[in-house]
Design a protein around this motif. Sequence first.
Motif, PDB file in Angstrom:
ATOM      1  N   GLN A   1       0.847  -1.210   0.000  1.00 34.00           N
ATOM      2  CA  GLN A   1       0.000   0.000   0.000  1.00 34.00           C
ATOM      3  C   GLN A   1       0.867   1.238   0.000  1.00 34.00           C
ATOM      4  N   ASP A   2       1.978   1.153  -0.678  1.00 39.20           N
ATOM      5  CA  ASP A   2       2.946   2.256  -0.725  1.00 39.20           C
ATOM      6  C   ASP A   2       3.481   2.610   0.668  1.00 39.20           C
TER       7      ASP A   2
ATOM      8  N   LEU B   1       6.758  -0.062  -0.251  1.00 38.95           N
ATOM      9  CA  LEU B   1       6.372  -1.424  -0.630  1.00 38.95           C
ATOM     10  C   LEU B   1       5.233  -1.309  -1.642  1.00 38.95           C
ATOM     11  N   VAL B   2       5.497  -1.808  -2.853  1.00 38.14           N
ATOM     12  CA  VAL B   2       4.491  -1.687  -3.924  1.00 38.14           C
ATOM     13  C   VAL B   2       4.237  -3.056  -4.549  1.00 38.14           C
TER      14      VAL B   2
ATOM     15  N   GLU C   1       7.418  -5.609  -4.148  1.00 37.88           N
ATOM     16  CA  GLU C   1       8.823  -5.197  -4.265  1.00 37.88           C
ATOM     17  C   GLU C   1       8.986  -3.852  -3.566  1.00 37.88           C
ATOM     18  N   ILE C   2      10.248  -3.487  -3.368  1.00 35.71           N
ATOM     19  CA  ILE C   2      10.488  -2.198  -2.697  1.00 35.71           C
ATOM     20  C   ILE C   2      11.027  -1.201  -3.723  1.00 35.71           C
ATOM     21  N   GLN C   3      10.406  -0.037  -3.768  1.00 37.27           N
ATOM     22  CA  GLN C   3      10.971   1.060  -4.572  1.00 37.27           C
ATOM     23  C   GLN C   3      11.926   1.820  -3.663  1.00 37.27           C
ATOM     24  N   VAL C   4      13.188   1.713  -3.954  1.00 36.99           N
ATOM     25  CA  VAL C   4      14.192   2.159  -2.986  1.00 36.99           C
ATOM     26  C   VAL C   4      14.344   3.683  -2.960  1.00 36.99           C
ATOM     27  N   ASN C   5      14.253   4.245  -1.741  1.00 37.88           N
ATOM     28  CA  ASN C   5      14.549   5.674  -1.557  1.00 37.88           C
ATOM     29  C   ASN C   5      15.941   5.874  -0.986  1.00 37.88           C
TER      30      ASN C   5
END
Length: 475
Positions: free
Chosen positions: A13-14, A72-73, A83-87
């Motif tokens: 859920q982002d 987490l998307v 998967e994780i969109q890495v910041n």
Amino acid sequence: MVNIKELLKETPQDQLVEVNGWVKTFRSNRFIALNDGSTLNNIQCVVDFENFDEALLKQVTTGAALKVKGKLVASQGRGQAVEIQVNELHIHGTADAETYPIQPKKHSMEFLREQAHLRVRTNTFAAVMRVRSALSFAVHQYFTQNGFYYMHAPIITGSDAEGAGEMFRVTTLDLKNTPLTEEGEVNFKEDFFGKETNLTVSGQLEAEAYAMGLGKVYTFGPTFRAENSNTSRHLAEFWMIEPEMAFYDLKDNMDLAEDFIKEVLKYIVAHCAEDLNFLEKRLLDEEKTKPQAERSELSLLDKLRFVIDNKFVRITYTEAIEILKNSKPNKKKKFQYLIEEWGADLQSEHERFLVEKHFKCPVILYDYPAKIKAFYMRLNEDGKTVRAMDILFPGIGEIVGGSQREERLEVLLEKIEALGIDEKELWWYLDLRKYGTAVHSGFGLGFERLVQFATGMGNIRDVIPFPRTPQNAEF
Ligand code: 4AD
Ligand code: MG
């Protein structure tokens, strides 16, 4: 802090998440497969390389330890839900790609044994060690639920429980510089313990003492054998599970052993599906490299279910000898050395014949000739066999050795004398027969052989973190 196993179960859920782990692979300067050991599965971490320093991304190589923060998307890719969109990316520790031994390719087992400190980072070893951990939990759970008390037997002891003389000496003496006695012997009186001691080969004798007070006990600890056998079934240091029960005869002992093995295997089938499926696939790939005739008929999980669902065959040693005598050597002469004499010890080829060719299921052999078994086993009325039992498993051979114990003082004394064992060494063990003696029984199960069976690993050295075998104590 959340681990990858838990994270993979979350609904994307982002939400902002943070994980740590080791890099398995880094593809296209974009996709990091990260694993932290909590599960076989990796989490995919997607980096937008334009937003990251090039020098930092260069450090993201197989084996490096990272902390990743991001959203987490739902995953676009196949094979994973999230998967994780890495910041943010933090490197805990790099792993030089030139020298890091564990690369994302197939390594031989021999090579990995030399890298015993790093091999747990491979999928195979991580899966085996998670199953090993689950099995040990299942062992404690089984005994606790069945009214047993866990007992810690000593590691250093003055007795040789098996009488086989395969012991590692323990001494504080500087043997090179300690003068010998007049008889030319080592003077153990000068030792810390004032006598000769060794690492335990079995906690049984002490467990017997405790069973005669607590009723039902079990040990689960390291045991040591200085046997110089370089086989895929022997270790110099292995873990043994030894239940000991007051008022149990040999039949009760066999019933317990069979039920125990089935229950702990049931536990891992129910709780380790992911790892067992992976190990099963690994085994199938390995089988494919073998000639058709040598391939196993059953898959790993089929084998486990077969053991769980079927009654073990129970036959006496004498019946087994008859079967072996009447069996014709097969064409390939694999089993040509069949036994001719009653009284001979069974070799592993005989055991394999009975289990893998004749019965095709686990076999409990009992009532062995007294001469080939240890001093403490209960003599039968025929005066020549003892109430011993061995459990033989397909692909493993002997997995359990146990017996009803000799509870009669006079008979035990006779046996000890006949074998030339010093009565004084066993004074406390004999006390157990003088004060409130009773029928009792127990067995020992080699934990690594059970893990081998459960994981399908061919070599016992690959189911214990740091195997101790001849010429091998580096780690
Ligand atoms: O048959 P063993 O020698 O029996 C005993 O030690 C008895 N005191 C047990 C008892 O009645 N409490 O060993 C028991 C089991 C074997 O069946 C085998 O599974 C395992 O221990 N074992 C080994 N496993 C790995 N490496 C070795 N060198 C082993 N020796 C025995
Ligand atoms: Mg044995």
